[in-house]
Design a protein around this motif. Structure first.
Motif, PDB file in Angstrom:
ATOM      1  N   GLN A   1       0.441  -0.999  -0.343  1.00 34.26           N
ATOM      2  CA  GLN A   1       0.471  -0.157   0.087  1.00 34.26           C
ATOM      3  C   GLN A   1       0.665   1.462   0.013  1.00 34.26           C
ATOM      4  O   GLN A   1       0.315   2.304  -0.962  1.00 34.26           O
ATOM      5  CB  GLN A   1      -0.767  -0.126   1.252  1.00 34.26           C
ATOM      6  N   GLY A   2       1.955   1.402   0.695  1.00 29.34           N
ATOM      7  CA  GLY A   2       2.704   2.111   0.078  1.00 29.34           C
ATOM      8  C   GLY A   2       3.852   2.538  -0.033  1.00 29.34           C
ATOM      9  O   GLY A   2       3.769   3.528  -1.571  1.00 29.34           O
ATOM     10  N   VAL A   3       3.738   1.493  -1.281  1.00 26.87           N
ATOM     11  CA  VAL A   3       4.418   1.556  -2.443  1.00 26.87           C
ATOM     12  C   VAL A   3       3.821   1.855  -3.720  1.00 26.87           C
ATOM     13  O   VAL A   3       4.105   3.149  -4.095  1.00 26.87           O
ATOM     14  CB  VAL A   3       4.724   0.293  -3.016  1.00 26.87           C
ATOM     15  N   GLY A   4       2.348   1.740  -3.518  1.00 19.50           N
ATOM     16  CA  GLY A   4       0.920   2.141  -4.461  1.00 19.50           C
ATOM     17  C   GLY A   4       0.715   3.971  -3.893  1.00 19.50           C
ATOM     18  O   GLY A   4       0.884   4.317  -5.545  1.00 19.50           O
ATOM     19  N   LYS A   5       0.866   3.820  -3.122  1.00 21.62           N
ATOM     20  CA  LYS A   5       1.585   5.803  -2.245  1.00 21.62           C
ATOM     21  C   LYS A   5       2.252   6.139  -3.306  1.00 21.62           C
ATOM     22  O   LYS A   5       2.249   7.235  -3.784  1.00 21.62           O
ATOM     23  CB  LYS A   5       0.852   5.724  -1.004  1.00 21.62           C
ATOM     24  N   TRP A   6       3.782   5.965  -3.049  1.00 15.78           N
ATOM     25  CA  TRP A   6       4.920   6.395  -3.580  1.00 15.78           C
ATOM     26  C   TRP A   6       4.541   6.427  -4.563  1.00 15.78           C
ATOM     27  O   TRP A   6       5.329   7.528  -5.113  1.00 15.78           O
ATOM     28  CB  TRP A   6       5.832   5.285  -2.979  1.00 15.78           C
ATOM     29  N   LEU A   7       4.231   5.986  -5.455  1.00 12.12           N
ATOM     30  CA  LEU A   7       4.465   5.087  -7.283  1.00 12.12           C
ATOM     31  C   LEU A   7       3.310   6.540  -7.502  1.00 12.12           C
ATOM     32  O   LEU A   7       3.524   7.533  -8.061  1.00 12.12           O
ATOM     33  CB  LEU A   7       4.048   4.129  -8.030  1.00 12.12           C
TER      34      LEU A   7
ATOM     35  N   ARG B   1       2.015   9.377  -5.872  1.00 16.72           N
ATOM     36  CA  ARG B   1       3.112  10.467  -5.587  1.00 16.72           C
ATOM     37  C   ARG B   1       3.944  10.945  -6.766  1.00 16.72           C
ATOM     38  O   ARG B   1       3.792  12.357  -6.615  1.00 16.72           O
ATOM     39  CB  ARG B   1       3.735  10.337  -4.433  1.00 16.72           C
ATOM     40  N   HIS B   2       5.003   9.759  -7.311  1.00 19.34           N
ATOM     41  CA  HIS B   2       6.184   9.950  -7.923  1.00 19.34           C
ATOM     42  C   HIS B   2       5.022  10.233  -9.883  1.00 19.34           C
ATOM     43  O   HIS B   2       5.761   9.677 -10.839  1.00 19.34           O
ATOM     44  CB  HIS B   2       6.670   9.270  -7.724  1.00 19.34           C
ATOM     45  N   GLY B   3       4.023  10.122  -9.775  1.00 19.48           N
ATOM     46  CA  GLY B   3       3.403  11.207 -10.993  1.00 19.48           C
ATOM     47  C   GLY B   3       3.051   9.022 -11.784  1.00 19.48           C
ATOM     48  O   GLY B   3       2.156   8.853 -13.289  1.00 19.48           O
ATOM     49  N   PHE B   4       2.721   7.960 -10.878  1.00 16.05           N
ATOM     50  CA  PHE B   4       2.850   6.840 -11.713  1.00 16.05           C
ATOM     51  C   PHE B   4       1.485   6.455 -11.617  1.00 16.05           C
ATOM     52  O   PHE B   4       1.015   6.104 -10.159  1.00 16.05           O
ATOM     53  CB  PHE B   4       3.435   5.303 -11.489  1.00 16.05           C
ATOM     54  N   THR B   5       0.792   5.954 -12.854  1.00 16.00           N
ATOM     55  CA  THR B   5      -1.064   5.344 -12.097  1.00 16.00           C
ATOM     56  C   THR B   5      -1.012   4.044 -12.504  1.00 16.00           C
ATOM     57  O   THR B   5      -0.585   3.818 -13.419  1.00 16.00           O
ATOM     58  CB  THR B   5      -1.755   6.354 -13.191  1.00 16.00           C
ATOM     59  N   PRO B   6      -2.517   3.360 -12.622  1.00 17.10           N
ATOM     60  CA  PRO B   6      -2.448   2.255 -12.487  1.00 17.10           C
ATOM     61  C   PRO B   6      -2.456   2.134 -14.205  1.00 17.10           C
ATOM     62  O   PRO B   6      -3.232   2.929 -14.818  1.00 17.10           O
ATOM     63  CB  PRO B   6      -3.930   1.629 -12.072  1.00 17.10           C
ATOM     64  N   GLN B   7      -2.661   1.012 -14.837  1.00 21.85           N
ATOM     65  CA  GLN B   7      -2.458   0.765 -16.399  1.00 21.85           C
ATOM     66  C   GLN B   7      -3.357  -0.203 -16.991  1.00 21.85           C
ATOM     67  O   GLN B   7      -3.064  -1.568 -16.203  1.00 21.85           O
ATOM     68  CB  GLN B   7      -1.351   0.794 -17.391  1.00 21.85           C
ATOM     69  N   ARG B   8      -4.119  -0.428 -17.624  1.00 20.47           N
ATOM     70  CA  ARG B   8      -5.150  -1.436 -17.996  1.00 20.47           C
ATOM     71  C   ARG B   8      -4.127  -1.773 -19.113  1.00 20.47           C
ATOM     72  O   ARG B   8      -3.448  -1.530 -20.135  1.00 20.47           O
ATOM     73  CB  ARG B   8      -5.784  -0.738 -18.584  1.00 20.47           C
ATOM     74  N   PRO B   9      -3.657  -3.578 -19.508  1.00 20.67           N
ATOM     75  CA  PRO B   9      -2.779  -4.085 -20.378  1.00 20.67           C
ATOM     76  C   PRO B   9      -3.699  -4.098 -21.272  1.00 20.67           C
ATOM     77  O   PRO B   9      -5.210  -4.074 -21.316  1.00 20.67           O
ATOM     78  CB  PRO B   9      -2.803  -4.939 -19.856  1.00 20.67           C
ATOM     79  N   ALA B  10      -2.845  -3.805 -22.622  1.00 26.82           N
ATOM     80  CA  ALA B  10      -3.834  -3.509 -24.149  1.00 26.82           C
ATOM     81  C   ALA B  10      -3.963  -5.015 -24.574  1.00 26.82           C
ATOM     82  O   ALA B  10      -4.101  -5.955 -24.320  1.00 26.82           O
ATOM     83  CB  ALA B  10      -3.080  -2.093 -25.375  1.00 26.82           C
ATOM     84  N   ARG B  11      -5.608  -4.630 -25.562  1.00 30.82           N
ATOM     85  CA  ARG B  11      -5.900  -6.389 -25.854  1.00 30.82           C
ATOM     86  C   ARG B  11      -5.253  -6.575 -26.724  1.00 30.82           C
ATOM     87  O   ARG B  11      -5.621  -5.703 -27.611  1.00 30.82           O
ATOM     88  CB  ARG B  11      -7.526  -6.644 -25.444  1.00 30.82           C
TER      89      ARG B  11
END
Length: 137
Positions: A119-125, A127-137
């Motif tokens: 969870q902390g890693v998710g918040k850290w990511l 905070r630094h501009g990384f967002t969850p991405q959906r894979p292209a199908r």
């Protein structure tokens, strides 16, 4: 109330307490209805005023809790981000080709020696501009 600026919140609190103190309103319910706030808030503000006076109702700028904040300093952060750019998770000993929270957690442990929760890693990511991405199908 939270939609108001801190100064406007403090002003509202002071107006509510002034109305109660002057006798313009008799009960918390009347004050709540008149000013459009909850009865519970009115009671909280009145008790704060009785205990600490006008100063207790003014807006307070909150400071971060001690010990909270970044676990990684700027050089460690740069090293982790550089490793994420230069390598895939498979190249550093984790399966897959995309960086996940779990793989970034392991990378941070490997590069910096700092243990973080997923969870902390998710918040850290985030905070630094990384967002969850959906894979292209």
């Amino acid at each position: 109330m939270r939609r108001l600026a801190p100064a406007a919140q403090a002003d509202l609190r002071l107006r509510v307490v002034a109305a109660l103190e002057s006798g313009q309103v008799k009960t918390y319910g009347q004050a709540a209805e008149l000013f459009g706030v909850s009865e519970r808030s009115v009671g909280t503000w009145w008790r704060a005023f009785r205990a600490g006076g006008r100063q207790a109702l003014l807006a307070v700028v909150r400071q971060p809790r001690p010990g909270m904040g970044e676990l990684l300093d700027s050089s460690a952060r740069g090293a982790v981000l550089q490793a994420m750019r230069d390598y895939t998770p498979a190249e550093v000993g984790h399966g897959g080709v995309l960086w996940t929270r779990a793989s970034v957690k392991a990378l941070i442990k490997l590069v910096c020696g700092v243990s973080m929760t997923e969870q902390g890693v998710g918040k850290w990511l985030r905070r630094h501009g990384f967002t969850p991405q959906r894979p292209a199908r």
